[in-house]
Design an enzyme around this catalytic site. Structure first.
Site, mmCIF file in Angstrom:
data_model
loop_
_atom_site.group_PDB
_atom_site.id
_atom_site.type_symbol
_atom_site.label_atom_id
_atom_site.label_comp_id
_atom_site.label_asym_id
_atom_site.label_seq_id
_atom_site.Cartn_x
_atom_site.Cartn_y
_atom_site.Cartn_z
ATOM 1 N N LEU A 1 0.849 -1.190 0.000
ATOM 2 C CA LEU A 1 0.000 0.000 0.000
ATOM 3 C C LEU A 1 0.886 1.240 0.000
ATOM 4 O O LEU A 1 1.481 1.591 1.022
ATOM 5 C CB LEU A 1 -0.918 -0.003 1.222
ATOM 6 C CG LEU A 1 -1.998 -1.090 1.254
ATOM 7 C CD1 LEU A 1 -2.761 -1.034 2.575
ATOM 8 C CD2 LEU A 1 -2.955 -0.923 0.081
ATOM 9 N N SER A 2 0.988 1.886 -1.141
ATOM 10 C CA SER A 2 1.846 3.061 -1.257
ATOM 11 C C SER A 2 1.201 4.302 -0.676
ATOM 12 O O SER A 2 1.880 5.289 -0.394
ATOM 13 C CB SER A 2 2.178 3.308 -2.726
ATOM 14 O OG SER A 2 1.013 3.708 -3.443
ATOM 15 N N GLY B 1 -1.453 5.536 -2.445
ATOM 16 C CA GLY B 1 -2.128 6.062 -3.624
ATOM 17 C C GLY B 1 -3.372 5.266 -3.970
ATOM 18 O O GLY B 1 -3.664 4.229 -3.363
ATOM 19 N N CYS C 1 14.020 0.331 -7.934
ATOM 20 C CA CYS C 1 13.156 0.164 -6.767
ATOM 21 C C CYS C 1 12.313 -1.096 -6.919
ATOM 22 O O CYS C 1 12.145 -1.850 -5.954
ATOM 23 C CB CYS C 1 12.258 1.388 -6.605
ATOM 24 S SG CYS C 1 11.238 1.355 -5.114
ATOM 25 N N CYS D 1 11.209 9.975 -6.036
ATOM 26 C CA CYS D 1 10.637 10.079 -4.692
ATOM 27 C C CYS D 1 11.635 10.563 -3.657
ATOM 28 O O CYS D 1 11.247 11.222 -2.688
ATOM 29 C CB CYS D 1 10.032 8.741 -4.275
ATOM 30 S SG CYS D 1 11.230 7.411 -4.030
#
Length: 375
Positions: free
Chosen positions: A7-8, A10, A101, A203
């Site tokens: 769960l980012s 977003g 990433c 980021c």
């Protein structure tokens, strides 16, 4: 299945987790804390994985009624993604931190921890499709394909994951018709992130100033800006701040003899030089790439095959002939482009497609001008 949902914070990851719950999986939500810096507390979500995002992820998990945890992966992120970003620019290459990433964090550190805890798969909000194809031996082969919504397709940055991690992944948004449809679904499910802006930029560069970030980390390294004949045209404070194809920010006061703009053609970090020249010298039609990872087991080494390749995350695919090479334990890829491309920089990902299917990827080491290109 026991599924670990990333769960980012977003809308995409929230809807993906919701679909996993709806599919009957035993889902646990986890947010990856990738930085301890308070500078990453932003409004409007310039990047991802900020403090604001962690709060949004928690609220989404509450709505879905699933357990929620925050995992501190900041050390792994700094040692892999950020370190690679710095070392690649320092070496005169142009990295893609989102690819790294996915490779080192989302489908390595996160998945490895999940498997150690007894989870069967990781679920993310990436726009890509996984297709199970039955084989002649009765076994199924998992293939990575482009998303139904080609405008949001993220298969390019996922190609690095490899076949084993692909087998442990779920991408519930692969068949979503559009981002607007995903937002509408989020609103119907009562998820407050339905109208949250998309994340963008790097980021870990909080203010979006990549050159300033590199200067703070790598320091001042003065050098020369030269033309293709070696004539000195100007000076710079660090070759790492330039990338192939760049036109703006060169700081040159003397125009080219014919008045045409100059572009960065090559970065030579060992000599501290940035080579500039006319735009026509940016066109290349032959590529050599290393660090190859193949998702397709039906691509034979040493044979040229007709495919499409993509060089940038949001670039258009280009018809090409590709050859898979094996030298010792190393995997390399050679590509001949049907249409020349401009501004290809070492460090970029070369992703190989056949139709919508991802065959594999490699990191560009060299870009060449073939005999077919005009001088």
């Amino acid at each position: 299945m026991r599924v670990l949902a990333a769960l980012s914070g977003g809308v995409d990851s929230a809807v993906a987790a919701a679909r996993a719950v709806e599919a009957g999986h035993d889902v646990v939500g986890v947010h990856m804390a990738l930085s301890r810096s308070r500078a990453q507390h932003r409004n409007g979500s310039r990047g991802c994985c900020s403090i604001e995002d962690a709060s949004d992820a928690r609220r989404a998990a509450d709505v879905l009624g699933i357990p929620y945890y925050v995992w501190d992966l900041s050390e792994e992120f700094e040692d892999t993604v950020v370190a690679d970003f710095l070392s690649e620019y320092e070496a005169g290459r142009t990295p893609n931190p989102c690819v790294r990433c996915n490779e080192h964090i989302k489908f390595s550190a996160l998945l490895d921890r999940g498997l150690a805890l007894g989870f069967d798969a990781v679920c993310t909000g990436h726009y890509a499709r996984i297709v199970d194809v039955p084989g002649t031996d009765g076994q199924h082969r998992r293939e990575l394909h482009r998303a139904a919504d080609t405008a949001k397709d993220q298969s390019y940055v996922l190609a690095v994951m490899g076949p084993e991690r692909l087998g442990r992944s779920l991408f519930p948004l692969g068949d979503a018709p559009s981002k607007d449809a995903v937002r509408a679904e989020a609103a119907e499910r009562g998820l407050s992130v339905s109208a949250k802006p998309d994340s963008y930029d790097i980021c870990f560069v909080a203010d979006g100033d990549t050159r300033g970030f590199l200067r703070d980390r790598l320091g001042s390294r003065p050098g020369e800006i030269v033309d293709t004949d070696g004539a000195v045209l100007g000076e710079h404070d660090g070759a790492y701040a330039f990338t192939v194809g760049q036109r703006k920010g060169l700081g040159l006061t003397r125009p080219a003899p014919d008045g045409t703009p100059r572009y960065v053609l090559e970065v030579r970090p060992e000599q501290g030089q940035v080579v500039v020249g006319p735009s026509q010298l940016l066109s290349v039609d032959e590529l050599t790439a290393d660090q190859a990872i193949w998702l397709a087991d039906d691509v034979t080494a040493e044979e040229w095959i007709d495919v499409e390749v993509q060089i940038r995350a949001h670039g258009d695919p280009v018809a090409a002939s590709v050859r898979r090479r094996r030298e010792g334990g190393a995997e390399t890829v050679e590509a001949r482009l049907a249409t020349p491309l401009r501004g290809i920089a070492p460090g970029q990902s070369l992703v190989v497609y056949r139709g919508t299917r991802v065959l594999g990827q490699a990191t560009i080491a060299e870009a060449h001008r073939g005999a077919a290109l005009p001088a």
